[in-house]
Structures are given as structure tokens and as C-alpha cells.
Design an enzyme around this catalytic site. Structure first.
Site, PDB file in Angstrom:
ATOM      1  N   CYS A   2     -15.349 -15.460 -55.470  1.00 39.41           N
ATOM      2  CA  CYS A   2     -16.452 -15.676 -56.402  1.00 39.41           C
ATOM      3  C   CYS A   2     -17.641 -16.223 -55.616  1.00 39.41           C
ATOM      4  O   CYS A   2     -17.499 -17.149 -54.825  1.00 39.41           O
ATOM      5  CB  CYS A   2     -16.145 -16.638 -57.542  1.00 39.41           C
ATOM      6  SG  CYS A   2     -14.927 -16.002 -58.688  1.00 39.41           S
ATOM      7  N   ARG A  28     -17.600 -12.036 -51.603  1.00 40.98           N
ATOM      8  CA  ARG A  28     -16.714 -13.058 -52.165  1.00 40.98           C
ATOM      9  C   ARG A  28     -16.104 -12.651 -53.511  1.00 40.98           C
ATOM     10  O   ARG A  28     -15.239 -13.326 -54.039  1.00 40.98           O
ATOM     11  CB  ARG A  28     -17.489 -14.365 -52.358  1.00 40.98           C
ATOM     12  CG  ARG A  28     -17.995 -14.953 -51.064  1.00 40.98           C
ATOM     13  CD  ARG A  28     -18.701 -16.265 -51.334  1.00 40.98           C
ATOM     14  NE  ARG A  28     -17.791 -17.232 -51.895  1.00 40.98           N
ATOM     15  CZ  ARG A  28     -17.053 -18.064 -51.179  1.00 40.98           C
ATOM     16  NH1 ARG A  28     -17.133 -18.064 -49.869  1.00 40.98           N
ATOM     17  NH2 ARG A  28     -16.246 -18.919 -51.760  1.00 40.98           N
ATOM     18  N   TRP A  85     -14.674 -12.664 -58.879  1.00 38.68           N
ATOM     19  CA  TRP A  85     -13.371 -12.118 -58.510  1.00 38.68           C
ATOM     20  C   TRP A  85     -12.437 -12.622 -59.597  1.00 38.68           C
ATOM     21  O   TRP A  85     -12.182 -13.815 -59.702  1.00 38.68           O
ATOM     22  CB  TRP A  85     -12.948 -12.631 -57.135  1.00 38.68           C
ATOM     23  CG  TRP A  85     -11.685 -12.011 -56.637  1.00 38.68           C
ATOM     24  CD1 TRP A  85     -11.565 -10.809 -55.995  1.00 38.68           C
ATOM     25  CD2 TRP A  85     -10.364 -12.551 -56.737  1.00 38.68           C
ATOM     26  NE1 TRP A  85     -10.250 -10.572 -55.694  1.00 38.68           N
ATOM     27  CE2 TRP A  85      -9.486 -11.614 -56.138  1.00 38.68           C
ATOM     28  CE3 TRP A  85      -9.814 -13.709 -57.266  1.00 38.68           C
ATOM     29  CZ2 TRP A  85      -8.105 -11.809 -56.052  1.00 38.68           C
ATOM     30  CZ3 TRP A  85      -8.439 -13.912 -57.193  1.00 38.68           C
ATOM     31  CH2 TRP A  85      -7.610 -12.962 -56.581  1.00 38.68           C
ATOM     32  N   ASN A 111     -16.393 -21.317 -59.755  1.00 42.30           N
ATOM     33  CA  ASN A 111     -15.493 -20.694 -58.785  1.00 42.30           C
ATOM     34  C   ASN A 111     -14.282 -21.597 -58.687  1.00 42.30           C
ATOM     35  O   ASN A 111     -14.430 -22.786 -58.430  1.00 42.30           O
ATOM     36  CB  ASN A 111     -16.222 -20.588 -57.433  1.00 42.30           C
ATOM     37  CG  ASN A 111     -15.301 -20.186 -56.300  1.00 42.30           C
ATOM     38  OD1 ASN A 111     -14.221 -19.642 -56.532  1.00 42.30           O
ATOM     39  ND2 ASN A 111     -15.729 -20.443 -55.079  1.00 42.30           N
ATOM     40  N   GLY A 112     -13.092 -21.048 -58.925  1.00 39.54           N
ATOM     41  CA  GLY A 112     -11.891 -21.875 -58.832  1.00 39.54           C
ATOM     42  C   GLY A 112     -10.977 -21.638 -60.011  1.00 39.54           C
ATOM     43  O   GLY A 112     -11.110 -20.647 -60.719  1.00 39.54           O
ATOM     44  N   GLU A 481      -0.131  -7.370 -38.743  1.00 40.13           N
ATOM     45  CA  GLU A 481      -1.569  -7.448 -38.989  1.00 40.13           C
ATOM     46  C   GLU A 481      -2.159  -6.043 -39.136  1.00 40.13           C
ATOM     47  O   GLU A 481      -3.016  -5.788 -39.989  1.00 40.13           O
ATOM     48  CB  GLU A 481      -2.252  -8.244 -37.856  1.00 40.13           C
ATOM     49  CG  GLU A 481      -3.761  -8.087 -37.706  1.00 40.13           C
ATOM     50  CD  GLU A 481      -4.572  -8.377 -38.966  1.00 40.13           C
ATOM     51  OE1 GLU A 481      -4.026  -8.885 -39.943  1.00 40.13           O
ATOM     52  OE2 GLU A 481      -5.775  -8.033 -38.962  1.00 40.13           O
ATOM     53  N   LYS A 485      -4.475  -4.465 -42.195  1.00 37.72           N
ATOM     54  CA  LYS A 485      -5.760  -3.773 -42.036  1.00 37.72           C
ATOM     55  C   LYS A 485      -5.704  -2.395 -42.686  1.00 37.72           C
ATOM     56  O   LYS A 485      -6.616  -1.993 -43.396  1.00 37.72           O
ATOM     57  CB  LYS A 485      -6.136  -3.588 -40.550  1.00 37.72           C
ATOM     58  CG  LYS A 485      -6.656  -4.794 -39.816  1.00 37.72           C
ATOM     59  CD  LYS A 485      -8.036  -5.248 -40.201  1.00 37.72           C
ATOM     60  CE  LYS A 485      -8.025  -6.374 -41.196  1.00 37.72           C
ATOM     61  NZ  LYS A 485      -7.615  -7.682 -40.782  1.00 37.72           N
ATOM     62  N   GLU A 488      -5.489  -2.639 -46.691  1.00 38.20           N
ATOM     63  CA  GLU A 488      -6.683  -3.068 -47.428  1.00 38.20           C
ATOM     64  C   GLU A 488      -7.846  -2.100 -47.269  1.00 38.20           C
ATOM     65  O   GLU A 488      -8.711  -2.035 -48.128  1.00 38.20           O
ATOM     66  CB  GLU A 488      -7.083  -4.514 -47.102  1.00 38.20           C
ATOM     67  CG  GLU A 488      -7.466  -4.762 -45.676  1.00 38.20           C
ATOM     68  CD  GLU A 488      -7.715  -6.240 -45.363  1.00 38.20           C
ATOM     69  OE1 GLU A 488      -7.962  -7.039 -46.267  1.00 38.20           O
ATOM     70  OE2 GLU A 488      -7.667  -6.596 -44.173  1.00 38.20           O
ATOM     71  N   HIS A 504      18.056  -1.103 -38.408  1.00 36.61           N
ATOM     72  CA  HIS A 504      18.818  -1.901 -39.368  1.00 36.61           C
ATOM     73  C   HIS A 504      18.410  -1.592 -40.812  1.00 36.61           C
ATOM     74  O   HIS A 504      18.754  -2.333 -41.713  1.00 36.61           O
ATOM     75  CB  HIS A 504      18.631  -3.390 -39.066  1.00 36.61           C
ATOM     76  CG  HIS A 504      19.109  -3.770 -37.704  1.00 36.61           C
ATOM     77  ND1 HIS A 504      20.448  -3.776 -37.361  1.00 36.61           N
ATOM     78  CD2 HIS A 504      18.431  -4.095 -36.576  1.00 36.61           C
ATOM     79  CE1 HIS A 504      20.569  -4.119 -36.083  1.00 36.61           C
ATOM     80  NE2 HIS A 504      19.350  -4.317 -35.584  1.00 36.61           N
ATOM     81  N   LYS A 598     -13.393 -12.075 -49.930  1.00 31.65           N
ATOM     82  CA  LYS A 598     -13.327 -12.915 -48.734  1.00 31.65           C
ATOM     83  C   LYS A 598     -13.245 -14.366 -49.182  1.00 31.65           C
ATOM     84  O   LYS A 598     -13.762 -14.727 -50.221  1.00 31.65           O
ATOM     85  CB  LYS A 598     -14.592 -12.693 -47.901  1.00 31.65           C
ATOM     86  CG  LYS A 598     -14.441 -13.187 -46.483  1.00 31.65           C
ATOM     87  CD  LYS A 598     -15.056 -12.242 -45.502  1.00 31.65           C
ATOM     88  CE  LYS A 598     -14.806 -12.674 -44.090  1.00 31.65           C
ATOM     89  NZ  LYS A 598     -13.716 -11.903 -43.484  1.00 31.65           N
TER      90      LYS A 598
HETATM   91  C1  F6R Z   1      -7.483  -9.693 -44.141  1.00 32.90           C
HETATM   92  C2  F6R Z   1      -8.102 -11.017 -44.228  1.00 32.90           C
HETATM   93  C3  F6R Z   1      -7.370 -12.075 -44.977  1.00 32.90           C
HETATM   94  C4  F6R Z   1      -7.718 -13.479 -44.414  1.00 32.90           C
HETATM   95  C5  F6R Z   1      -7.059 -14.578 -45.262  1.00 32.90           C
HETATM   96  C6  F6R Z   1      -7.353 -15.952 -44.711  1.00 32.90           C
HETATM   97  O1  F6R Z   1      -8.246  -8.832 -43.361  1.00 32.90           O
HETATM   98  O2  F6R Z   1      -9.190 -11.221 -43.761  1.00 32.90           O
HETATM   99  O3  F6R Z   1      -5.995 -11.862 -44.964  1.00 32.90           O
HETATM  100  O4  F6R Z   1      -7.272 -13.559 -43.101  1.00 32.90           O
HETATM  101  O5  F6R Z   1      -7.503 -14.494 -46.579  1.00 32.90           O
HETATM  102  O6  F6R Z   1      -8.722 -16.213 -44.679  1.00 32.90           O
HETATM  103  P1  F6R Z   1      -9.342 -17.317 -43.731  1.00 32.90           P
HETATM  104  O7  F6R Z   1      -9.198 -16.828 -42.330  1.00 32.90           O
HETATM  105  O8  F6R Z   1     -10.761 -17.424 -44.153  1.00 32.90           O
HETATM  106  O9  F6R Z   1      -8.558 -18.570 -43.957  1.00 32.90           O
END
Ligand code: F6R
Length: 603
Positions: A2, A28, A85, A111-112, A481, A485, A488, A504, A598
Site C-alpha cells: 500500500c 507498493r 494492496w 497501510n497495515g 530464488e 523470479k 512472479e 527422491h 513491494k
Molecule cells: C521477490 C521479492 C520478495 C522480497 C521479500 C522481502 O522478488 O522481492 O520476495 O525479497 O518480500 O522483502 P525485503 O527484502 O524488502 O525484506
């Protein structure tokens, strides 16, 4: 998670400025958005479902009130906005912020999570309140309005905050008051100090107001701020006393926070890895040595992070085992409470985060602090909550990261952990040299030809249903990881496995043509990785090898430099490019993947 943005000041286009600020914060949250504007003794609201994207503020419609923007009425203008969000309630216009009370007296953005909102909602309904949305936010507006019957506006906000269980950042306006009140606990709010008299911005993140100012005040938890024509006042809600705040100058530039000539932030940030790694390495080594010493002396060290940052922590576990011969534990922020019985004042917690605002990691810190644990933060946003509540901070210096999917922050975090592992082994200079060479090789690797070469494989696999990634040792978390990527960005089912684990169970998922990305650095695991890859190929798998060598088993080879212990850094970069290209080919928005945002400030 948000985005919140507000303006108080002499400029006569406050709602337009708020719209532009929200656009800079859209990473956000992008389910819906809305703006509130105080004019003519009333508060007017415009809300829409979907992304704010290219919305032209000329199309702002504040309904029957038919107010015209730019008309000078008050000495100062006030407007605030929100990009959502969704947490409580579906993505609808009713659930979009700002939220009014029925009498249009109070308007709020939030936000929250208001964890106990249902109990308060029932109480207010019994007193006659009618709610239009399913959100917890609307309940906050009504609660403030209820307290306003017996208390001043300021007291009503303060009393309301004290009833909210959970993390929040709120901005509130009242019909008959030319002021804005903001308060926070757990969710970020930063004040930008404008160049004009009594000009202030309030935002969830700095890039929102960077075109206007780089002078900021940070609001800490349980603090409230009031802005009106007399200026700005900060209060501590625990002591109910006014407090002073230092104004800090931020060294981020607007160019860093803008897309420039790039089509998307994500590809800009991937490309920036030519220089960000060097910035991460070339900083004060004293803090690296200090943290390495703390890890050496701690009885127990936990690396903690979420999502991608969590996977970086997991790589750290392997780096410390291999380079420093030292055992450290890894744990996701959301799982950390399970370890609470093992924490004491000889424990060290190393938190990894781009934003420094991730609720799950912040909560893990709270649990650790209660037990006397020393906290280290490896963060990108140096002025974030995490940085401010930690005992030691290693900034990664990657500059603003705006694409939701983390890229440049990831490799910079990996570089810091590599350096720490070497420092713990007494060889910081050896680590530094390795990383300087890695950065130089990444500089050569990242070029349009490399991207075009990866595009060919993206075009080949863009319609598959599933793909898999395998790795061993420090590249096993990189396989995990890589899966994040690819999921998403492409919305294709992707899963990472440890190379040895396929036989396994997951080998049953491989059929003719299933793409499998195999991470094969030159290290002690090379032979086993090749054997695992052959096992997949024998079952029909289509092998995309990421390696310094073109092994025979590969159907498609993506070359990466041979960087020894820093292979996790170079191996993730072609996958970031592949994920980006899959998003573009499949017409997904690479900067704003669906359902995500984010900086995840809710648990
Ligand atoms: C995926 C991604 C998220 C963040 C996670 C933690 O590409 O960016 O999985 O890594 O939400 O965020 P931070 O690093 O801001 O604590």
C-alpha cells in the site's frame, strides 16, 4: 505494501501532485487507488479500481461538488492519496481508500492491518455506525469520529491508535480542520520537508517526493505528526509529549528512482548490477570486520529474511560453512518464533532486507530483542525501521529498487554475505578481490547480445506449463530464488530443487520437453550436478545449463563467468533476465506482478 502520499503546502495543485506521487509509489500496491482533497470546507474523494498507471489528473472527478483545481481558496492546500494492496475486502471501488465516515466528517488512508477491527466494528454498529466497505480501515475512520464527539481531533486520533492491535500507518483529515494528522506503528511513514514555507509531504517511501525534496523526517513507531498552517509538530503517543525531530538529507537522486530510457524498472535494475556490486563491496570494511567478529564470538547466529532476501540468507548458511567453516542458522522471518527458546544475549541475528520494512522480519527482531539478542541489519534502505532498530547496520548501497521483483539488491546482499564469510575466516582482502573480479566480469556479461541470446530461450519456453531449476551447495538456494523470479514474472509454475533430491520424488514430474535449468558452477559439486542433469535428460527433460562450461548434456547453454565462491551472484543474473523476458513476452507487467507488492508490511 500500500502506498500513501500526502501534500500540505502552498502549491495550488495538491491532488495532481498526489496523483504523481502515487504513481511513483505504485510498486507498493496496485489493486485500486484514490485521492482526498480538502476544499471549500468539504473533503472530496475520487477513487478507482485498477492501476493508477497513466491516469491523467485532468480527469479527476470529485463528483457533484464540481470543484475546480487550481482555484486559490485557502493559503495552503491539503490532499492525500493511497494505492491499495488488498488485505480486508475484495478489489472494489467501495473498498478502495480513502475511506469516509457516513457524515463525511473524517477521511482516512491506511497501510497495515487492524487485527481487532471486527470487535470494534460491532461496538460501533451498536452505536449506530453504518459501514459501506469490508475494510478494517473504514472502522478506524468511524472510531476516530466516535472519539471526536467527546475529544479534540488530535486526542481522537491518539485514542484510536491506542486501540489498534497490529501494524499501521494512517493519515487522517477532518472536514472542519485545515490540517492533516498522521501516525504510525510498524508501517513506514516518512515526512519530506518541502522548499516552501509550511510545505510538507508524507509518504510510505522516499521516491514519492524525491522530485521536490531530499530533506526528510522519520516518524518512528507510536509517534504522531500534525501539519497545518503553523507548521509541523511531532508527538510521542506513549508519553503524550511533543518531541523534536532531526531533518536528514537523503543521498538518493531522482534519476536513480526514475526509469529513464529503460522500458521497465526491472531491466534498469538488472543492468545497474554493472555498478551496484562494486558499491556494495567498496564501503567501510570496519563494519564488515566488526560484524564478522560478532558472528565469530556469538554462541549462535541466525540469518533471517523473507522471500528473495530469505534465499540470500540461505546462501549465507552455505557460504559460512564453506568459506569460514562456521555454522550459522537460516530462518524465514515468518518462522523465526519457533526458535525463541534458543535465543539469549549471546545470540546474534543477521537480518537481510531490501526495504527494511518487511513485517515478518521486523516481528522476528521484536522476538529476538525481548531475549537480549544483538541485531545486525543488511539493508538497502538505510533509514528504514529495520536499520534504525538494529545494533549494527551494513548498508548494501544499491540505490532505490522499484520493481517488485528484487534483482540488484539480491546480488549486493549476496556480495556482503560473501565478504562477511571471508572476513570471518580472516581473509577479507581475499574476499574483496574475488568480488572485485566478479563485478568486472558481470560488467562484461551484461550487454545487449547476452540479453538477445537469453531471449531466444525465453521464446522457446514461453508457453510451457511447468519448469524446474536445480542446484547444489550454495546454488541450491539460488535454484529456489530462480523459482521465485520465474513464478512472479512469468506466472508459469516453477520449482527449485536440490540436485540430489529429484530422484527422491520430483523426477516423476519430468516428461518429454520439460524445461529444467541446471546450475553447474565449477566447484566440488560439478560431477554430481552433471549426473543429476543426465538423469533428467534421460527422462526427456530439456536442459538449459547455466555454467562457465558448455557440458555435453546441455540442450541450451547460457554462459556465465567462472567466479568460484561467488557463483551464486553470477548464476542468478541470467535467470533475472530470462524471467523479465518471459514477463514481457507473455504480456505481464514485469514491474508489478499480479497479487504482489513491494515491501510487505503485513504479516
Ligand atoms: C521477490 C521479492 C520478495 C522480497 C521479500 C522481502 O522478488 O522481492 O520476495 O525479497 O518480500 O522483502 P525485503 O527484502 O524488502 O525484506
Amino acid at each position: 505494501m500500500c502506498g500513501i502520499f500526502a501534500y500540505h503546502g502552498p502549491k495550488k495543485n495538491a491532488p495532481e501532485m498526489v496523483i504523481e506521487g502515487l504513481k511513483r509509489l505504485e510498486y507498493r500496491g496496485y489493486d485500486s487507488w484514490g485521492v482526498a482533497y480538502k476544499k471549500g470546507g468539504e473533503i472530496h474523494v475520487h477513487k478507482e479500481v485498477g492501476k493508477i498507471g497513466d491516469f491523467d489528473s485532468k480527469n479527476l472527478n470529485f463528483g457533484s461538488s464540481n470543484i475546480s483545481l487550481g482555484e486559490v481558496e485557502d493559503q495552503y492546500e491539503i490532499s492525500m492519496g493511497h494505492s491499495r494492496w488488498a488485505t480486508h475486502g475484495k478489489v472494489t471501488e467501495e473498498n478502495a481508500h480513502p475511506h469516509f465516515t457516513e457524515d463525511k466528517n473524517i477521511v482516512i488512508v491506511h497501510n497495515g492491518i487492524f487485527a481487532n477491527y471486527l470487535e470494534v466494528k460491532k461496538e460501533l454498529e451498536a452505536k449506530g455506525s453504518k459501514f459501506e466497505s469490508d475494510t478494517d480501515t473504514e472502522v478506524i475512520a468511524h472510531l476516530i469520529n466516535d472519539y471526536c464527539k467527546k475529544h479534540s481531533f488530535e486526542e481522537a486520533v491518539d485514542k484510536t491508535c491506542k486501540r489498534i492491535e497490529g501494524r499501521y500507518a494512517i493519515l487522517v483529515m477532518k472536514k472542519d480542520r485545515s490540517c492533516i494528522i498522521a501516525a504510525r506503528k510498524g508501517s513506514p511513514l516518512i515526512i519530506g520537508v518541502g522548499k516552501e514555507e509550511n510545505e510538507f509531504f508524507i509518504a510510505s517511501d522516499i521516491p514519492a517526493f524525491l522530485p521536490y525534496t531530499n530533506q526528510v523526517n522519520y516518524l518512528d513507531d507510536n509517534q504522531l505528526v500534525q501539519i497545518d498552517k503553523t507548521g509541523i509538530k511531532f508527538f510521542d503517543m506513549e508519553t503524550n509529549k511533543e518531541i523534536e525531530k532531526r531533518t536528514i538529507e537523503i543521498d538518493w537522486t531522482i534519476e536513480e528512482a526514475e526509469k529513464g530510457d529503460f522500458a521497465h524498472f526491472m531491466i534498469k535494475e538488472i543492468t545497474e548490477q554493472k555498478s551496484t556490486l562494486t558499491r556494495a563491496i567498496n564501503q567501510d570494511t570496519n563494519i564488515i570486520e566488526e560484524v564478522a567478529e560478532a558472528i565469530k564470538n556469538a554462541e549462535n547466529t541466525y540469518f533471517v529474511g523473507c522471500g528473495t532476501a530469505g534465499k540470500v540468507g540461505m546462501v549465507g548458511e552455505y557460504l559460512f560453512a564453506n568459506i569460514a567453516k562456521k555454522h550459522v542458522n537460516f530462518c524465514f522471518g515468518s518462522e523465526f518464533s519457533n526458535y525463541k527458546h534458543f535465543l539469549n544475549d549471546k545470540t546474534l541475528m543477521v537480518c537481510i532486507s531490501q526495504s527494511g520494512e518487511t513485517a515478518d522480519t521486523l516481528e522476528a527482531i521484536e522476538i529476538a530483542k525481548e531475549r537480549g539478542v544483538t541485531i545486525v541489519a543488511i539493508v538497502n534502505v538505510e533509514t528504514s525501521t529495520m536499520a534504525r532498530i538494529s545494533d549494527m547496520v551494513i548498508p548494501i548501497k544499491a540505490g532505490p529498487e522499484k520493481a517488485v521483483a528484487s534483482t540488484k539488491a539480491t546480488t549486493s546482499q549476496l556480495a556482503i554475505l560473501t565478504l562477511l564469510a571471508y572476513a570471518c575466516d580472516g581473509g577479507i582482502n581475499k574476499g574483496k578481490q574475488l568480488l572485485i573480479n566478479t563485478a568486472a566480469q558481470i560488467n562484461d556479461m551484461l550487454n545487449p547480445r547476452y540479453e538477445e541470446y537469453i531471449l531466444k530461450i525465453a521464446e522457446k519456453i514461453m508457453h510451457v506449463e511447468s519448469m524446474y531449476i536445480i542446484g547444489r551447495g550454495s546454488n541450491y538456494p539460488i535454484a529456489l530464488e530462480a523459482a521465485i523470479k520465474l513464478q512472479e514474472l512469468s506466472y508459469i509454475h516453477a520449482e527449485g530443487f536440490a540436485g540430489g533430491e529429484l530422484k527422491h520424488g520430483p523426477l516423476a514430474l519430468i516428461s518429454e520437453g520439460t524445461p529444467v535449468i541446471s546450475l553447474v558452477p565449477n566447484d566440488e559439486n560439478t560431477k554430481e550436478m552433471i549426473s543429476n542433469t543426465i538423469e533428467i535428460k534421460s527422462r526427456g527433460g530439456y536442459i538449459i545449463g547455466i555454467s562457465p562450461e558448455n557440458h555435453e548434456v546441455f540442450d541450451y547453454w547460457i554462459s556465465v563467468p567462472d567466479t568460484h565462491e561467488s557463483s551464486p551472484i553470477v548464476n542468478i543474473i541470467p535467470i533475472q533476465i530470462l524471467a523479465y523476458q518471459l514477463a514481457v513476452l507473455r504480456k505481464n507487467d514485469p514491474d508489478k506482478p499480479r497479487n504482489l507488492a513491494k515491501s510487505v508490511t503485513v504479516k
